[in-house]
Scaffold this active site. Sequence first.
Site, PDB file in Angstrom:
ATOM      1  N   TYR A  52      43.511 -75.218  45.854  1.00 18.68           N
ATOM      2  CA  TYR A  52      43.035 -75.901  44.261  1.00 18.68           C
ATOM      3  C   TYR A  52      41.748 -75.154  43.991  1.00 18.68           C
ATOM      4  CZ  TYR A  52      42.099 -79.370  40.634  1.00 18.68           C
ATOM      5  OH  TYR A  52      41.749 -79.599  39.350  1.00 18.68           O
ATOM      6  N   LYS A  69      40.614 -73.052  41.057  1.00 16.79           N
ATOM      7  CA  LYS A  69      39.981 -72.821  40.085  1.00 16.79           C
ATOM      8  C   LYS A  69      39.009 -72.612  40.113  1.00 16.79           C
ATOM      9  CE  LYS A  69      41.995 -76.389  38.214  1.00 16.79           C
ATOM     10  NZ  LYS A  69      43.097 -76.999  36.954  1.00 16.79           N
TER      11      LYS A  69
END
Length: 249
Positions: A156, A160
């Site tokens: 993640y 990002k």
Amino acid sequence: MNLTFNDRVAVVTGAGRGIGRSIAESLAAEGAQVICVSKNPDSCGSAAQAIESTGGKAKALPVDVADAPAVSEACAQLIEEFGAVDILVNNAGITRDNLLLRMSEEDWHTVLNTNLSSCFYWTKGLVRPMTRNRWGRIINVSSVSGLTGNPGQVNYSSAKAGMIAFAKSLAKELASRSITSNVVAPGFIATDMTASFQDGDVAKQVLAHIPLKRFGDSTDIANAVTYLASEEANYITGQVFTVDGGMTI
């Protein structure tokens, strides 16, 4: 301040719930026609209906943002229907948390494809008419995890962080066409994705690192995105706006 939108057409991915839905509703309230994208037909349909019920203009578009051919087809249909999409909000995202040593390749690729590759698919599919019109807004909804990292989230956080670099590079490529590219990086926002740690000891640990001592609301993110999508933000590009209650000061 009254923001100016001039009947713009906006695509918001992950618009079926949470932050994405708030963004879609905020843009529609300012007069934009919003295409609500999500993988689930019911969720994006519900979001579009809610907007229309309050007098806004919206359309549901069920598509898997990680499916490159499906996104390409959807973009072609939108351009045929509207001529151009003026505002693209890359918001869709998922988590598949685990420590690196326990993380499967599937969980790595699923998160990267949904959170990061989707930005490439949608932007490439929609940007050409923006360049011809010499106007456009591309806004990536990243995360403070992409700035600081987070244990158990190498997939993640990597995705990002990639969204930030993507937006900064794009800002330099498209500036000559008056297209801006920016990032909003939420902190801990009260959504379905964070529901598991909004109470109890975990919440106390999180709040200890937030100077404002509260979780954010999805409208806090929507307000920032809406401003960046407006005419008034025409001299802002390549920037990252953290909306995190002061957590990353």
